[in-house]
Scaffold this motif. Structure first.
Motif, PDB file in Angstrom:
ATOM      1  N   GLY A  27       0.795  -1.226   0.000  1.00 12.04           N
ATOM      2  CA  GLY A  27       0.000   0.000   0.000  1.00 12.04           C
ATOM      3  C   GLY A  27       0.820   1.265   0.000  1.00 12.04           C
ATOM      4  N   ALA A  28       2.143   1.147   0.050  1.00 11.59           N
ATOM      5  CA  ALA A  28       3.009   2.338   0.140  1.00 11.59           C
ATOM      6  C   ALA A  28       3.354   2.842  -1.258  1.00 11.59           C
ATOM      7  CB  ALA A  28       4.274   2.009   0.921  1.00 11.59           C
ATOM      8  N   PHE A  29       2.334   3.323  -1.959  1.00 13.78           N
ATOM      9  CA  PHE A  29       2.582   3.741  -3.337  1.00 13.78           C
ATOM     10  C   PHE A  29       2.400   5.230  -3.570  1.00 13.78           C
ATOM     11  CE2 PHE A  29      -1.890   3.634  -3.153  1.00 13.78           C
ATOM     12  CZ  PHE A  29      -2.323   2.347  -2.847  1.00 13.78           C
ATOM     13  N   ALA A  30       1.851   5.961  -2.625  1.00  8.16           N
ATOM     14  CA  ALA A  30       1.603   7.383  -2.859  1.00  8.16           C
ATOM     15  C   ALA A  30       2.898   8.147  -3.108  1.00  8.16           C
ATOM     16  CB  ALA A  30       0.841   7.991  -1.680  1.00  8.16           C
ATOM     17  N   MET A  31       3.939   7.847  -2.317  1.00  7.63           N
ATOM     18  CA  MET A  31       5.175   8.597  -2.453  1.00  7.63           C
ATOM     19  C   MET A  31       5.929   8.251  -3.741  1.00  7.63           C
ATOM     20  SD  MET A  31       4.573  10.307   0.141  1.00  7.63           S
ATOM     21  CE  MET A  31       5.970  11.407   0.214  1.00  7.63           C
ATOM     22  N   LEU A  32       5.606   7.104  -4.346  1.00  8.87           N
ATOM     23  CA  LEU A  32       6.217   6.780  -5.632  1.00  8.87           C
ATOM     24  C   LEU A  32       5.829   7.799  -6.702  1.00  8.87           C
ATOM     25  CD1 LEU A  32       5.644   2.911  -5.767  1.00  8.87           C
ATOM     26  CD2 LEU A  32       7.761   4.093  -5.211  1.00  8.87           C
ATOM     27  N   PHE A  33       4.619   8.332  -6.574  1.00  7.73           N
ATOM     28  CA  PHE A  33       4.104   9.256  -7.573  1.00  7.73           C
ATOM     29  C   PHE A  33       4.092  10.695  -7.067  1.00  7.73           C
ATOM     30  CE2 PHE A  33       3.170   5.576  -9.851  1.00  7.73           C
ATOM     31  CZ  PHE A  33       2.709   5.907 -11.127  1.00  7.73           C
ATOM     32  N   LEU A  34       4.793  10.958  -5.966  1.00  7.45           N
ATOM     33  CA  LEU A  34       4.811  12.314  -5.433  1.00  7.45           C
ATOM     34  C   LEU A  34       5.337  13.339  -6.438  1.00  7.45           C
ATOM     35  CD1 LEU A  34       4.324  14.187  -3.028  1.00  7.45           C
ATOM     36  CD2 LEU A  34       6.639  13.644  -2.223  1.00  7.45           C
ATOM     37  N   PRO A  35       6.452  13.079  -7.160  1.00  9.39           N
ATOM     38  CA  PRO A  35       6.901  14.090  -8.135  1.00  9.39           C
ATOM     39  C   PRO A  35       5.866  14.373  -9.213  1.00  9.39           C
ATOM     40  CG  PRO A  35       8.637  12.473  -7.707  1.00  9.39           C
ATOM     41  CD  PRO A  35       7.388  11.939  -7.081  1.00  9.39           C
ATOM     42  N   LEU A  86      -4.215   3.841  -9.888  1.00 13.08           N
ATOM     43  CA  LEU A  86      -4.873   4.846  -9.058  1.00 13.08           C
ATOM     44  C   LEU A  86      -4.514   6.261  -9.494  1.00 13.08           C
ATOM     45  CD1 LEU A  86      -4.568   3.250  -5.511  1.00 13.08           C
ATOM     46  CD2 LEU A  86      -6.682   3.725  -6.758  1.00 13.08           C
ATOM     47  N   ALA A  87      -3.263   6.472  -9.892  1.00 14.81           N
ATOM     48  CA  ALA A  87      -2.845   7.810 -10.312  1.00 14.81           C
ATOM     49  C   ALA A  87      -3.612   8.265 -11.545  1.00 14.81           C
ATOM     50  CB  ALA A  87      -1.343   7.828 -10.585  1.00 14.81           C
ATOM     51  N   GLU A  88      -3.926   7.344 -12.440  1.00 19.96           N
ATOM     52  CA  GLU A  88      -4.699   7.708 -13.618  1.00 19.96           C
ATOM     53  C   GLU A  88      -6.134   8.046 -13.259  1.00 19.96           C
ATOM     54  OE1 GLU A  88      -4.453   4.661 -16.528  1.00 19.96           O
ATOM     55  OE2 GLU A  88      -2.305   4.951 -16.922  1.00 19.96           O
ATOM     56  N   ALA A  89      -6.644   7.405 -12.191  1.00 18.32           N
ATOM     57  CA  ALA A  89      -8.030   7.660 -11.792  1.00 18.32           C
ATOM     58  C   ALA A  89      -8.144   8.900 -10.919  1.00 18.32           C
ATOM     59  CB  ALA A  89      -8.587   6.444 -11.042  1.00 18.32           C
ATOM     60  N   SER A  90      -7.305   8.994  -9.885  1.00 18.29           N
ATOM     61  CA  SER A  90      -7.428  10.104  -8.943  1.00 18.29           C
ATOM     62  C   SER A  90      -6.223  10.136  -8.013  1.00 18.29           C
ATOM     63  CB  SER A  90      -8.705   9.953  -8.110  1.00 18.29           C
ATOM     64  OG  SER A  90      -8.708  10.824  -7.004  1.00 18.29           O
ATOM     65  N   PHE A  91      -5.567  11.300  -7.927  1.00 18.22           N
ATOM     66  CA  PHE A  91      -4.477  11.448  -6.968  1.00 18.22           C
ATOM     67  C   PHE A  91      -5.015  11.415  -5.541  1.00 18.22           C
ATOM     68  CE2 PHE A  91      -2.063  13.350 -10.565  1.00 18.22           C
ATOM     69  CZ  PHE A  91      -0.947  12.524 -10.487  1.00 18.22           C
ATOM     70  N   LEU A  92      -6.217  11.901  -5.331  1.00 14.67           N
ATOM     71  CA  LEU A  92      -6.825  11.854  -4.007  1.00 14.67           C
ATOM     72  C   LEU A  92      -6.947  10.410  -3.539  1.00 14.67           C
ATOM     73  CD1 LEU A  92      -8.269  13.293  -1.640  1.00 14.67           C
ATOM     74  CD2 LEU A  92     -10.405  13.045  -2.934  1.00 14.67           C
ATOM     75  N   ALA A  93      -7.416   9.535  -4.445  1.00 13.89           N
ATOM     76  CA  ALA A  93      -7.547   8.119  -4.094  1.00 13.89           C
ATOM     77  C   ALA A  93      -6.191   7.506  -3.785  1.00 13.89           C
ATOM     78  CB  ALA A  93      -8.223   7.366  -5.230  1.00 13.89           C
ATOM     79  N   LEU A  94      -5.152   7.967  -4.479  1.00 10.21           N
ATOM     80  CA  LEU A  94      -3.811   7.439  -4.268  1.00 10.21           C
ATOM     81  C   LEU A  94      -3.396   7.583  -2.803  1.00 10.21           C
ATOM     82  CD1 LEU A  94      -1.514   6.334  -6.226  1.00 10.21           C
ATOM     83  CD2 LEU A  94      -0.536   8.624  -6.066  1.00 10.21           C
ATOM     84  N   PHE A  95      -3.604   8.768  -2.234  1.00 12.77           N
ATOM     85  CA  PHE A  95      -3.216   9.011  -0.844  1.00 12.77           C
ATOM     86  C   PHE A  95      -4.157   8.325   0.142  1.00 12.77           C
ATOM     87  CE2 PHE A  95      -1.215  12.626  -3.037  1.00 12.77           C
ATOM     88  CZ  PHE A  95       0.071  12.520  -2.545  1.00 12.77           C
ATOM     89  N   LEU A  96      -5.445   8.328  -0.149  1.00 13.97           N
ATOM     90  CA  LEU A  96      -6.402   7.754   0.791  1.00 13.97           C
ATOM     91  C   LEU A  96      -6.300   6.230   0.852  1.00 13.97           C
ATOM     92  CD1 LEU A  96      -9.574   9.954   0.154  1.00 13.97           C
ATOM     93  CD2 LEU A  96      -7.864  10.146   1.979  1.00 13.97           C
ATOM     94  N   VAL A  97      -6.080   5.575  -0.279  1.00 11.92           N
ATOM     95  CA  VAL A  97      -5.915   4.121  -0.265  1.00 11.92           C
ATOM     96  C   VAL A  97      -4.603   3.747   0.435  1.00 11.92           C
ATOM     97  CG1 VAL A  97      -5.661   2.062  -1.708  1.00 11.92           C
ATOM     98  CG2 VAL A  97      -7.342   3.804  -2.311  1.00 11.92           C
ATOM     99  N   ASP A  98      -3.577   4.547   0.229  1.00  5.37           N
ATOM    100  CA  ASP A  98      -2.318   4.339   0.953  1.00  5.37           C
ATOM    101  C   ASP A  98      -2.562   4.412   2.458  1.00  5.37           C
ATOM    102  OD1 ASP A  98       0.265   4.649   2.153  1.00  5.37           O
ATOM    103  OD2 ASP A  98       1.059   5.326   0.243  1.00  5.37           O
ATOM    104  N   ALA A  99      -3.317   5.410   2.904  1.00  4.20           N
ATOM    105  CA  ALA A  99      -3.632   5.542   4.329  1.00  4.20           C
ATOM    106  C   ALA A  99      -4.412   4.340   4.839  1.00  4.20           C
ATOM    107  CB  ALA A  99      -4.418   6.833   4.569  1.00  4.20           C
ATOM    108  N   ALA A 100      -5.365   3.860   4.032  1.00  3.16           N
ATOM    109  CA  ALA A 100      -6.168   2.710   4.438  1.00  3.16           C
ATOM    110  C   ALA A 100      -5.307   1.452   4.563  1.00  3.16           C
ATOM    111  CB  ALA A 100      -7.296   2.479   3.432  1.00  3.16           C
ATOM    112  N   ALA A 101      -4.383   1.249   3.630  1.00  2.86           N
ATOM    113  CA  ALA A 101      -3.494   0.085   3.707  1.00  2.86           C
ATOM    114  C   ALA A 101      -2.602   0.169   4.938  1.00  2.86           C
ATOM    115  CB  ALA A 101      -2.648  -0.008   2.438  1.00  2.86           C
TER     116      ALA A 101
END
Length: 428
Positions: A32-40, A164-179
């Motif tokens: 689930g630690a994928f949000a920071m991969l797409f931070l840039p 997730l990044a293609e669908a929504s950046f918001l979802a990217l962070f929230l799903v990471d938090a949930a995981a």
């Protein structure tokens, strides 16, 4: 015994249940630690940050990671492994939600630095807890499974992050938090505190003692003990070189492939091959390495890394890059179990997490040095950069051969009783 059952016993059998819950928590956390991969990409596309500013924010995350490993080590030895893991995971989840809804770049930069801290805090606690609960003769297997779970989780994270990044950046962070919360729930529900087992090796007053002519002299070891342990620091230095080599994959190799006319899809293929090899083959590694001396295994693995990256000086096509990737990936697979086991062997029980934190400093340091110096080297030296990388790896392989025997003697000394009592005279 059936061959499959024997393979399972050698690869994963005989490990305590607590280890498997730690393993599951690590796998969920990494997957689930994928949000920071797409931070840039998030900063550039969603927040309009320049390339330089995006790089600065990502750098803040890396700087936080360096502080986090030290903080995590100290807290894991003071609070406990379980408490540190829960605190770090819960804090990460809250900060991810904050990142999801932040709009100001200054706030995002501050939150990214804090995420770097709490993302790195669990590493020393995870490893210290594994050492606490796994018998010494099964630690190679446990560390091998830990490395496998980490890479499997990262492979899943890379796949999910793109979707997730293609669908929504918001979802990217929230799903990471949930995981992250899910991992915390597994640890909170099933993982007991393991620090008490480590403390059982200490004297009743909570400190190691030395025998000095019949009197007990208390010692109060801390982080400085790890930072002044010469045998340990030599090992950390060699690990730093290994980390600099492996960081070439994500920092300098994409630039070299671009110069050779190979696009992002080709780079993705090379990375995917390495991940696939680790997921499919890592469980077989303990049977290959356990019967050999750890220093020799690390010398062989570092040599493979050196040869793999050195071969890129002559690579210009995708098949050549793929062949080199097979060589350096096998090297990294062989290095994982003995690297972690030596780290555990050198750490006194009451300083396990602190030693882990100093060990893990090698990786954020390498993540800075590899792109900073590697970019200059590639720009001005071209393909000769890879020859330098290969030579550095061969020097480190020689260092492992030289450092191995004295390190083994040092470990044998550490295992001797610390508080020998006078042997009573035999009755006449």
């Amino acid at each position: 015994m059936h061959p499959l059952r024997r393979w399972w016993h050698d690869s994963a059998g005989g490990l305590p249940a607590t280890f498997w819950y730690l393993w599951a928590g690590l796998l969920i956390n990494r997957a689930g630690a994928f949000a920071m991969l797409f931070l840039p990409l998030y900063l550039a596309e969603a927040r309009g940050a320049s390339t330089a500013l995006a790089g600065a924010v990502v750098g803040a995350y890396g700087a936080g990671g360096a502080a986090g490993v030290l903080l995590g080590g100290v807290l894991a030895d003071r609070w406990g492994r379980r408490a540190t893991l829960l605190a770090a995971h819960l804090a990460t989840a809250g900060l991810m939600v904050g990142l999801a809804f932040s709009r100001q770049l200054a706030a995002i930069a501050a939150l990214a630095a804090l995420v770097g801290v709490v993302h790195s805090m669990p590493s020393p606690a995870f490893v210290a807890a594994i050492v606490d609960v796994v018998p010494e003769h099964r630690r190679s297997c446990a560390f091998n499974l830990q490395f496998w779970a980490f890479n499997l989780g990262m492979a899943v994270a890379s796949l999910l992050a793109g979707l997730l990044a293609e669908a929504s950046f918001l979802a990217l962070f929230l799903v990471d938090a949930a995981a992250t919360l899910t991992a915390a729930a597994v640890i909170g529900w099933k993982v007991p505190e393991t620090l008490s087992r480590a403390r059982s090796a200490q004297s009743p007053d909570g400190h190691r003692t030395a025998w000095t002519g019949g009197a007990r002299r208390p010692r109060r070891p801390g982080l400085h003990t790890a930072l002044t342990d010469r045998t340990f620091l030599v090992f950390v230095g060699l690990t730093f070189v290994l980390a600099v080599l492996t960081m070439q994959t994500s920092t300098i190799m994409p630039l070299a492939m671009r110069a050779d006319g190979l696009g992002p899809s080709a780079y993705g293929t090379v990375v995917a091959l390495g991940g696939t090899l680790i997921v499919l083959g890592q469980l077989f590694v303990p049977r290959l390495v356990d019967r050999h001396r750890k220093g020799v295994v690390l010398a062989a693995s570092t040599t493979l890394l050196a040869l793999g990256f050195g071969a890129l000086a002559f690579a210009g096509t995708l098949p050549a890059y793929l062949a080199a990737a097979v060589v350096w990936t096998v090297g990294s697979m062989l290095a994982a179990p003995p690297n972690a086991q030596i780290n555990a062997d050198l750490a006194p029980p009451e300083l396990r997490a602190r030693y882990q934190s100093v060990f893990y400093l090698a990786f954020p340091a390498a993540s800075f040095v590899a792109p900073a110096l590697g970019g200059l080297s590639l720009q001005y030296l071209g393909d000769r950069h890879w020859l330098i990388v290969g030579a550095l790896g061969l020097l480190a392989a020689g260092g492992h051969l030289l450092a191995g025997p004295p390190r083994e003697r040092h470990v044998a000394t550490l295992r001797q009783p610390k508080n020998p009592l006078p042997t009573p005279a035999s009755p006449r």
